[in-house]
Design a protein around this motif. Structure first.
Motif, PDB file in Angstrom:
ATOM      1  N   UNK A 143       0.831  -1.210   0.000  1.00 44.05           N
ATOM      2  CA  UNK A 143       0.000   0.000   0.000  1.00 44.05           C
ATOM      3  C   UNK A 143       0.868   1.263   0.000  1.00 44.05           C
ATOM      4  N   UNK A 144       2.045   1.186   0.682  1.00 41.94           N
ATOM      5  CA  UNK A 144       2.966   2.341   0.697  1.00 41.94           C
ATOM      6  C   UNK A 144       3.544   2.578  -0.701  1.00 41.94           C
ATOM      7  N   UNK A 145       3.903   1.484  -1.390  1.00 43.27           N
ATOM      8  CA  UNK A 145       4.414   1.625  -2.766  1.00 43.27           C
ATOM      9  C   UNK A 145       3.357   2.227  -3.677  1.00 43.27           C
ATOM     10  N   UNK A 146       2.118   1.743  -3.490  1.00 48.29           N
ATOM     11  CA  UNK A 146       1.039   2.280  -4.316  1.00 48.29           C
ATOM     12  C   UNK A 146       0.829   3.772  -4.030  1.00 48.29           C
ATOM     13  N   UNK A 147       0.915   4.147  -2.726  1.00 44.70           N
ATOM     14  CA  UNK A 147       0.770   5.552  -2.337  1.00 44.70           C
ATOM     15  C   UNK A 147       1.878   6.407  -2.953  1.00 44.70           C
ATOM     16  N   UNK A 148       3.106   5.851  -2.941  1.00 45.27           N
ATOM     17  CA  UNK A 148       4.242   6.563  -3.539  1.00 45.27           C
ATOM     18  C   UNK A 148       4.018   6.765  -5.043  1.00 45.27           C
ATOM     19  N   UNK A 149       3.463   5.719  -5.676  1.00 47.21           N
ATOM     20  CA  UNK A 149       3.191   5.811  -7.117  1.00 47.21           C
ATOM     21  C   UNK A 149       2.155   6.889  -7.400  1.00 47.21           C
ATOM     22  N   UNK A 150       1.123   6.981  -6.556  1.00 51.42           N
ATOM     23  CA  UNK A 150       0.086   8.003  -6.728  1.00 51.42           C
ATOM     24  C   UNK A 150       0.685   9.408  -6.578  1.00 51.42           C
ATOM     25  N   UNK A 151       1.621   9.527  -5.613  1.00 53.56           N
ATOM     26  CA  UNK A 151       2.255  10.838  -5.413  1.00 53.56           C
ATOM     27  C   UNK A 151       3.071  11.222  -6.644  1.00 53.56           C
ATOM     28  N   UNK A 152       3.812  10.239  -7.129  1.00 52.43           N
ATOM     29  CA  UNK A 152       4.652  10.526  -8.298  1.00 52.43           C
ATOM     30  C   UNK A 152       3.791  10.902  -9.500  1.00 52.43           C
ATOM     31  N   UNK A 153       2.657  10.235  -9.658  1.00 50.98           N
ATOM     32  CA  UNK A 153       1.789  10.498 -10.804  1.00 50.98           C
ATOM     33  C   UNK A 153       0.834  11.665 -10.538  1.00 50.98           C
ATOM     34  N   UNK A 154       0.887  12.215  -9.327  1.00 47.03           N
ATOM     35  CA  UNK A 154       0.027  13.316  -8.929  1.00 47.03           C
ATOM     36  C   UNK A 154      -1.436  12.988  -9.161  1.00 47.03           C
ATOM     37  N   UNK A 155      -1.788  11.799  -8.679  1.00 48.10           N
ATOM     38  CA  UNK A 155      -3.165  11.322  -8.854  1.00 48.10           C
ATOM     39  C   UNK A 155      -3.870  11.159  -7.504  1.00 48.10           C
ATOM     40  N   UNK A 156      -3.378  11.810  -6.466  1.00 47.91           N
ATOM     41  CA  UNK A 156      -3.996  11.678  -5.148  1.00 47.91           C
ATOM     42  C   UNK A 156      -5.368  12.329  -5.136  1.00 47.91           C
TER      43      UNK A 156
END
Length: 661
Positions: free
Chosen positions: A444-457
């Motif tokens: 879930x942390x990796x997925x959260x990091x990916x969302x941050x990188x893609x600016x999709x939060x």
């Protein structure tokens, strides 16, 4: 009265008949007193002898079986005690136990004074389980009875003597007036009796005239003129006595001829005058071959003949002398001879020799001596063998103790190993869940990091993420806490079981830790443990030993009570304080204990799974911890199909009681 007595005494002194009458009265009274005393003493003797014989019957009823059992077991100390008990009975003089050795009897033990003969003796067979193992010989002495009867007879005789004297003098006085003075008249008449005075009648003073009132004195007076008839009667009486004497001689001759004793009549030169038929049967020589021969030549061996002849010439008699000779066939004979002198006036006329054949007895004596020598050799050999066996048994016992201690330690380590395996299985579940939860959080942390990188939060994504992280964190925390509790419980139980620390602890917590450490095995066996214990109950004792006791009892129920048991499996443990004791009541509802094993349930190496991995030390360790270490008591009750129950009572010291209160 005194003058009458004086006349009577003077008459007794002047006339011998009066003196004889007094003597006869005294003699008859004395004889009667002696006879009565003898009958009384004989009656007392029969009673006392009956008591002694009843003691012998008591021996037969009370001692034969125990002595036979002790003789069978070769328990000489017990035989000694039993013989002493027999000697404590009244009038016992000698007791002897003989052991059966083949066809012979060998003396084993004896008490008392051994004599050639006894007043009363009995011999009993000792039989053990239908087999004759020996004989018991008991002998009683009548010496105390004789002594008491002698004292009693002296007292009776003294009293009878005084009574006899008084009665005799009274009777003498009566006889003087009724008989003696008339006899004096008759004596005076007979002194002057002559052919020239036959016409003078003999008359007594104051005598009755009627024929019906005549007494013995009157008859005596009337009988004087019939003296020839009296003489004829006397001659007939003498002839009768002669015939009786001849009958007595014939009777004596019959006894001598039918006796088993050798009876020889010897003259002063030791020549055989007569010999009875027993000598003929024993030696094989006819009477004509023995008559006239010197006694030593026929009945004494050549080696002893000269010495025995000199002794007879010097002493004249022999008593119980063993003499060896040969019969007509050359066989050895041993006779025991006794000589009795026969005197005619002051001169020795004959010697009567009595010979008793003891040849069979001497043979038995020689055989006994030989058996005794063989027995001594056997006893020495058996003693050496027993000594070697005792040394081997002592060594084996020491080895067994070492092996037992080693097995007990191994059993303790095996119990601890089983505990480790169970706890490892229990810890595996919460640790595995924690690892899964941690992996999920990482994803879930990796997925959260990916969302941050893609600016999709987005707000919805963050809300869902926070909720997911919260649940995973809570799951991870709960399982890690569960693992921590298991590890802490395991550490405490393991430390307690591997040491003998003594300190204050909570009984309920100690029990719960053990049950928790065995949770895997309880789940696997589908068994339920129901605990009844005051949560505040604390004691100052050995917590490791308590844990060891609970662990062994629960594992025994799982491995033995619940194996192949399709009914509900339940264990109940009740712990409470009763006065100065701590009561632990453990029970299960399993298969129960085999009745053959139940009496030995606490013995080492007793198990129902011999050869299937059971060591038989579980309950033995529990017993040692309860009884030896904690000075308590333990008992076991069980019925097949009804489960098993163990009750343990442990003493509480003063500190325990104050804290429990």
């Amino acid at each position: 009265m005194s003058s009458s007595l004086s006349k009577a005494l003077k008459a007794s002194a002047r006339h011998s008949l009066s003196f004889r009458l007094l003597s006869y009265i005294l003699a008859c009274s004395t004889l009667l007193a002696v006879l009565i005393t003898t009958l009384q003493l004989f009656w007392d003797y029969r009673q006392d002898r009956g008591m002694v014989e009843s003691s012998l019957n008591q021996i037969e009823a009370s001692f034969l079986q125990p002595i036979a059992s002790s003789l069978w077991n070769l328990d000489e100390e017990q035989i000694q005690v039993q013989l002493e008990g027999i000697m404590n009975l009244p009038a016992m003089q000698f007791v002897e136990v003989k052991e059966a050795m083949g066809d012979s009897q060998v003396r084993l033990q004896s008490l008392g004074k051994e004599l050639p003969s006894y007043d009363i003796s009995r011999e009993f067979d000792l039989v053990y389980q239908g087999e004759k193992v020996g004989k018991l010989f008991v002998a009683s002495s009548l010496e105390m009875i004789y002594h008491r009867l002698l004292e009693k007879s002296v007292i009776i005789m003294i009293s009878q003597t005084f009574k006899t004297l008084i009665v005799s003098f009274c009777i003498l006085l009566i006889f003087y007036y009724k008989v003696i003075r008339h006899l004096n008249r008759i004596a005076s008449y007979t002194e002057t009796f002559s052919l020239g005075h036959l016409e003078t009648p003999l008359e007594l003073e104051n005598r009755p005239r009627s024929p019906k009132k005549l007494d013995e004195l009157d008859l005596l007076v009337n009988s004087i003129n019939r003296m020839r008839i009296s003489l004829a009667d006397e001659f007939a009486s003498r002839q009768l006595m002669t015939e009786k004497l001849q009958q007595e001689r014939d009777f004596s001759t019959t006894l001598i001829n039918s006796s088993n004793l050798v009876i020889c009549c010897l003259d002063t030169q030791l020549r055989i005058v007569t010999v009875n038929p027993a000598a003929v049967l024993l030696t094989g020589y006819v009477q004509q071959e023995m008559l006239g021969l010197p006694w030593p030549e026929r009945f004494v061996s050549v080696d002893e003949r000269e010495l025995l002849t000199k002794e007879l010439e010097q002493v004249g008699v022999l008593e119980n002398r063993e003499v060896t000779t040969l019969d007509q066939q050359g066989e050895e004979l041993i006779l025991q001879w006794s000589f009795v002198p026969f005197y005619e006036g002051p001169d020795l006329k004959y010697r009567i020799a009595f010979g008793y054949d003891i040849t069979p007895l001497k043979r038995v004596e020689r055989e006994i001596i030989r058996l005794n020598e063989e027995l001594e050799a056997k006893v020495d050999k058996r003693t050496r063998s027993l000594k070697e066996s005792n040394e081997q048994l002592a060594k084996a016992y020491d080895n067994l103790k070492v092996a037992q201690q080693t097995l007990v330690e191994s059993e303790k380590m095996a119990s601890l190993g089983s505990l480790v395996a169970g706890v490892a299985h229990e810890i595996n579940t919460p640790v595995g869940i924690s690892v899964t939860a941690a992996s999920f959080l990482q994803e879930r942390i990796k997925d959260f990091q990916s969302k941050i990188d893609d600016k999709q939060l987005s707000r919805s994504y963050l809300t869902e993420l926070i909720h997911t992280l919260d649940e995973s964190t809570m799951l991870l925390q709960n399982n890690l806490r569960r693992a921590s509790e298991l590890i802490s419980s395991f550490k405490q139980v393991a430390v307690d079981q591997s040491s003998q620390a003594h300190y204050q602890f909570n009984v309920a917590d100690n029990l719960h830790q053990v049950v928790m450490s065995l949770g895997h095995k309880l789940k696997k066996s589908q068994a339920e443990v129901d605990i009844h214990c005051d949560p505040k109950l604390t004691v100052n004792s050995y917590p490791g030993s308590f844990a060891q006791i609970y662990s062994n009892l629960i594992l025994n129920s799982i491995h033995h009570g619940f194996e192949d048991w399709d009914k509900p499996k339940k264990i109940e443990i009740h712990i409470e304080q009763l006065d100065h004791e701590l009561l632990i009541d453990y029970r299960d509802n399993g298969r129960g204990i085999d009745p053959k094993i139940l009496p030995r349930i606490f013995d080492p190496f007793v198990t129902s799974k011999r050869g299937q991995g059971g060591s038989g030390l579980g309950t033995h360790i529990v017993y040692n911890l309860v009884v030896q270490l904690m000075k308590g008591r333990i008992s076991c009750d069980s019925e097949v199909g009804e489960g098993a129950r163990f009750q343990i009572r442990l003493p509480l010291d003063k500190n325990d009681q104050e804290i429990a209160a």
